[in-house]
Design an enzyme around this catalytic site. Structure first.
Site, PDB file in Angstrom:
ATOM      1  N   ASP A 111      -1.713   2.931  -5.773  1.00 42.10           N
ATOM      2  CA  ASP A 111      -2.253   4.090  -5.077  1.00 42.10           C
ATOM      3  C   ASP A 111      -3.316   4.742  -5.962  1.00 42.10           C
ATOM      4  O   ASP A 111      -3.072   5.009  -7.146  1.00 42.10           O
ATOM      5  CB  ASP A 111      -1.138   5.087  -4.770  1.00 42.10           C
ATOM      6  CG  ASP A 111      -1.581   6.147  -3.773  1.00 42.10           C
ATOM      7  OD1 ASP A 111      -2.435   5.840  -2.924  1.00 42.10           O
ATOM      8  OD2 ASP A 111      -1.077   7.274  -3.841  1.00 42.10           O
ATOM      9  N   HIS A 118     -10.226  16.305  -3.027  1.00 44.72           N
ATOM     10  CA  HIS A 118      -8.797  16.444  -3.307  1.00 44.72           C
ATOM     11  C   HIS A 118      -8.552  16.653  -4.797  1.00 44.72           C
ATOM     12  O   HIS A 118      -7.789  17.539  -5.204  1.00 44.72           O
ATOM     13  CB  HIS A 118      -8.047  15.202  -2.823  1.00 44.72           C
ATOM     14  CG  HIS A 118      -6.599  15.186  -3.205  1.00 44.72           C
ATOM     15  ND1 HIS A 118      -5.689  16.071  -2.692  1.00 44.72           N
ATOM     16  CD2 HIS A 118      -5.912  14.393  -4.076  1.00 44.72           C
ATOM     17  CE1 HIS A 118      -4.493  15.825  -3.203  1.00 44.72           C
ATOM     18  NE2 HIS A 118      -4.603  14.816  -4.053  1.00 44.72           N
ATOM     19  N   GLU A 185       0.855  12.935   2.271  1.00 44.79           N
ATOM     20  CA  GLU A 185      -0.503  12.678   1.810  1.00 44.79           C
ATOM     21  C   GLU A 185      -1.163  11.735   2.810  1.00 44.79           C
ATOM     22  O   GLU A 185      -0.694  10.613   3.024  1.00 44.79           O
ATOM     23  CB  GLU A 185      -0.520  12.062   0.405  1.00 44.79           C
ATOM     24  CG  GLU A 185      -0.131  13.043  -0.681  1.00 44.79           C
ATOM     25  CD  GLU A 185      -0.416  12.516  -2.083  1.00 44.79           C
ATOM     26  OE1 GLU A 185      -0.661  11.300  -2.221  1.00 44.79           O
ATOM     27  OE2 GLU A 185      -0.379  13.320  -3.024  1.00 44.79           O
ATOM     28  N   GLU A 187      -3.600   9.122   3.836  1.00 50.86           N
ATOM     29  CA  GLU A 187      -4.321   8.108   3.079  1.00 50.86           C
ATOM     30  C   GLU A 187      -4.711   6.926   3.972  1.00 50.86           C
ATOM     31  O   GLU A 187      -4.208   6.766   5.081  1.00 50.86           O
ATOM     32  CB  GLU A 187      -3.468   7.595   1.910  1.00 50.86           C
ATOM     33  CG  GLU A 187      -3.012   8.688   0.967  1.00 50.86           C
ATOM     34  CD  GLU A 187      -2.506   8.165  -0.362  1.00 50.86           C
ATOM     35  OE1 GLU A 187      -2.804   6.990  -0.692  1.00 50.86           O
ATOM     36  OE2 GLU A 187      -1.816   8.925  -1.073  1.00 50.86           O
ATOM     37  N   ASP A 219       1.656   8.699   1.764  1.00 54.80           N
ATOM     38  CA  ASP A 219       2.301   8.592   0.458  1.00 54.80           C
ATOM     39  C   ASP A 219       3.096   9.873   0.219  1.00 54.80           C
ATOM     40  O   ASP A 219       2.614  10.814  -0.387  1.00 54.80           O
ATOM     41  CB  ASP A 219       1.243   8.378  -0.627  1.00 54.80           C
ATOM     42  CG  ASP A 219       1.862   8.168  -1.995  1.00 54.80           C
ATOM     43  OD1 ASP A 219       2.896   7.494  -2.079  1.00 54.80           O
ATOM     44  OD2 ASP A 219       1.300   8.676  -2.981  1.00 54.80           O
ATOM     45  N   ARG A 223       6.647  17.314  -4.916  1.00 53.84           N
ATOM     46  CA  ARG A 223       5.729  17.935  -5.857  1.00 53.84           C
ATOM     47  C   ARG A 223       6.431  18.531  -7.078  1.00 53.84           C
ATOM     48  O   ARG A 223       5.849  18.553  -8.167  1.00 53.84           O
ATOM     49  CB  ARG A 223       4.919  19.019  -5.151  1.00 53.84           C
ATOM     50  CG  ARG A 223       4.064  18.525  -3.997  1.00 53.84           C
ATOM     51  CD  ARG A 223       3.060  17.486  -4.448  1.00 53.84           C
ATOM     52  NE  ARG A 223       2.118  17.145  -3.363  1.00 53.84           N
ATOM     53  CZ  ARG A 223       1.193  16.222  -3.442  1.00 53.84           C
ATOM     54  NH1 ARG A 223       1.072  15.512  -4.560  1.00 53.84           N
ATOM     55  NH2 ARG A 223       0.389  15.974  -2.430  1.00 53.84           N
ATOM     56  N   GLN A 226       7.360  15.609  -9.279  1.00 52.83           N
ATOM     57  CA  GLN A 226       6.111  15.068  -9.823  1.00 52.83           C
ATOM     58  C   GLN A 226       5.567  15.932 -10.951  1.00 52.83           C
ATOM     59  O   GLN A 226       5.143  15.433 -12.000  1.00 52.83           O
ATOM     60  CB  GLN A 226       5.084  14.948  -8.703  1.00 52.83           C
ATOM     61  CG  GLN A 226       3.746  14.377  -9.128  1.00 52.83           C
ATOM     62  CD  GLN A 226       2.741  14.368  -7.986  1.00 52.83           C
ATOM     63  OE1 GLN A 226       3.046  14.748  -6.858  1.00 52.83           O
ATOM     64  NE2 GLN A 226       1.527  13.914  -8.268  1.00 52.83           N
ATOM     65  N   LYS A 239       7.096  10.030  -6.317  1.00 56.55           N
ATOM     66  CA  LYS A 239       6.336   9.231  -5.350  1.00 56.55           C
ATOM     67  C   LYS A 239       7.115   8.027  -4.822  1.00 56.55           C
ATOM     68  O   LYS A 239       6.825   7.530  -3.729  1.00 56.55           O
ATOM     69  CB  LYS A 239       5.053   8.714  -6.014  1.00 56.55           C
ATOM     70  CG  LYS A 239       4.067   9.793  -6.425  1.00 56.55           C
ATOM     71  CD  LYS A 239       3.284  10.300  -5.238  1.00 56.55           C
ATOM     72  CE  LYS A 239       2.087  11.123  -5.674  1.00 56.55           C
ATOM     73  NZ  LYS A 239       1.254  11.537  -4.535  1.00 56.55           N
ATOM     74  N   THR A 243       6.969   5.370   0.891  1.00 58.50           N
ATOM     75  CA  THR A 243       5.577   5.329   1.334  1.00 58.50           C
ATOM     76  C   THR A 243       5.578   4.679   2.707  1.00 58.50           C
ATOM     77  O   THR A 243       6.204   3.631   2.895  1.00 58.50           O
ATOM     78  CB  THR A 243       4.694   4.519   0.370  1.00 58.50           C
ATOM     79  OG1 THR A 243       4.712   5.131  -0.919  1.00 58.50           O
ATOM     80  CG2 THR A 243       3.264   4.455   0.863  1.00 58.50           C
ATOM     81  N   GLU A 345      -2.533  21.292  -0.910  1.00 57.00           N
ATOM     82  CA  GLU A 345      -3.821  21.964  -0.776  1.00 57.00           C
ATOM     83  C   GLU A 345      -3.812  23.004   0.336  1.00 57.00           C
ATOM     84  O   GLU A 345      -4.304  24.120   0.158  1.00 57.00           O
ATOM     85  CB  GLU A 345      -4.909  20.930  -0.491  1.00 57.00           C
ATOM     86  CG  GLU A 345      -5.093  19.894  -1.584  1.00 57.00           C
ATOM     87  CD  GLU A 345      -5.857  18.685  -1.075  1.00 57.00           C
ATOM     88  OE1 GLU A 345      -7.091  18.720  -1.156  1.00 57.00           O
ATOM     89  OE2 GLU A 345      -5.213  17.724  -0.607  1.00 57.00           O
TER      90      GLU A 345
END
Length: 399
Positions: A111, A118, A185, A187, A219, A223, A226, A239, A243, A345
């Site tokens: 990834d 971003h 996420e 993607e 994905d 948080r 992470q 993560k 996925t 975000e």
């Protein structure tokens, strides 16, 4: 022009012809299929070739660009020449009569972190007052090596992961439990077909010799896990729990009209990353929904690093790629807030919750939430190329 009656603006016309793997429709075992409108063309039924009766597309993809091109030309002829109609119709299965499965074996998974918008958004959140981009970001496509065994097809539940939630507070040990900051996420993924040899570099010009097509990827990210674990080696448990990928692989051959140059770059690139003669920016319009409500519309066309550059960087040290391998773009975010591709975000790391139409708010995802990601791209003659959806529903953490 096809002889089929297709839904208007379905995104799955004769210009697209994505590949997938299905069960059902009154046919035994796994079958490879081509989506056309709201039907699936059974490739094993049409050809009798055992390569189209396997659990994944890998055995077909490994044959390389010549085989991909021949199949696409053959399917196009079957669906446009009315002489084939009597033979083809028995092998068209309604989409609602089949179950779709993970289309590739996911031999490996990488990834990337390729959206400048971003990366800058994240940098401003966590490193205010400094350059939001790390020093290496403009010089190489940053990425991490993911856990291929947790990549699953759209519709697979997303169980809330547990782990260490941050540094010790009042006690000597870090708090442990279900993530409080579960995120999506948005993607775009790229599926490798033809492998490369160990020690062999894949230059940007050879992108289409190795990559078959494109899918959508979510994905999922914890948080808090992470943030605590990522220094100094990067994402791991935050993560690797899930996925999600969409079931249809749109061939690169269907996306010629969607190709665009990469955005202007403010710094020079090393020779192996220069793509002036073979730009593979893509004009893809993404849409993210939470519980059916649109919360973001990211645009892929402004991604700083293209998939051809990602593949070139992935292999520049001699690492090989295999049939059925997946690499993803990283979160797709545009310049405007309604184009940001993650709740990290959209909610400023949960400090500015997102208000939904039903009056509820989300800092991060709650149990029972369903996230869906869809996309389309321009096709030839003003048509649109559809990618379908990747969908996941959040389930509570397990004991």
């Amino acid at each position: 022009m096809t002889w089929l009656e297709l839904p208007e603006d379905s995104g799955f016309g004769i210009e697209n012809l994505p590949l997938g793997v299905f069960l059902g429709g009154g046919r035994p075992g796994f079958r490879h299929g081509v989506r056309i409108g709201d039907a699936v063309l059974d490739l094993f039924g049409m050809t009798g070739f055992p390569v189209h009766r396997t659990r994944t597309l890998d055995a077909f993809l490994v044959a390389g660009p010549g085989a991909w091109r021949d199949l696409r030309e053959q399917v196009t002829e079957w669906l446009t020449d009315a002489r084939h109609r009597v033979r083809v119709e028995p092998h068209l299965v309604p989409l609602d009569e089949v179950s779709l499965h993970r289309p590739i074996g996911v031999a490996d998974y990488v990834d990337f972190y390729s959206s400048r918008q971003h990366a800058e958004n994240v940098g401003r959140l966590f490193r205010p007052g400094t350059d939001p981009l790390p020093p290496n970001w403009r010089h190489l496509p940053i990425g991490y090596h993911g856990r291929s065994g947790t990549v699953e097809v759209s519709g697979t539940p997303v169980v809330r992961p547990c782990g260490q939630l941050g540094g010790p507070d009042d006690g000597e040990l870090p708090p442990f439990g279900p993530t409080r900051k579960l995120d999506f996420e948005a993607e775009v993924g790229f599926v490798v077909g033809a492998p490369s040899e160990p020690g062999e570099r894949v230059p940007v010009e050879a992108f289409t010799e190795h990559v078959f097509g494109v899918c959508l990827v979510d994905d999922w990210s914890a948080r808090d896990l992470q943030a605590w674990e990522y220094v100094p080696l990067g994402p791991f448990l935050g993560k690797s729990f899930r996925t999600s990928m969409s079931p249809w692989i749109v061939p690169l051959a269907a996306l010629e009209a969607a190709r665009v140059p990469a955005p202007p770059r403010g710094t020079g690139l090393l020779p192996y990353l220069r793509d002036d003669g073979a730009p593979w920016g893509l004009d893809l319009a993404l849409e993210v929904r939470i519980n059916g409500e649109v919360v973001s519309r990211p645009s892929f066309r402004d991604m700083y690093w293209t998939p051809a550059q990602q593949l070139a960087h992935l292999t520049v040290n001699g690492a090989s790629v295999s049939a059925g391998e997946l690499f993803a773009s990283g979160t797709v975010s545009g310049a405007a807030p309604d184009q940001w591709g993650s709740l990290l975000e959209l909610t400023a790391n949960g400090t500015q919750p997102l208000r939904l139409a039903d009056g509820s708010t989300r800092g991060f995802l709650e149990d029972g939430d369903t996230v869906s990601l869809s996309a389309s791209a321009p096709g030839p003659g003003g048509t649109r190329i559809g990618f379908g959806e990747v969908v996941g529903r959040v389930e509570p953490a397990r004991p």
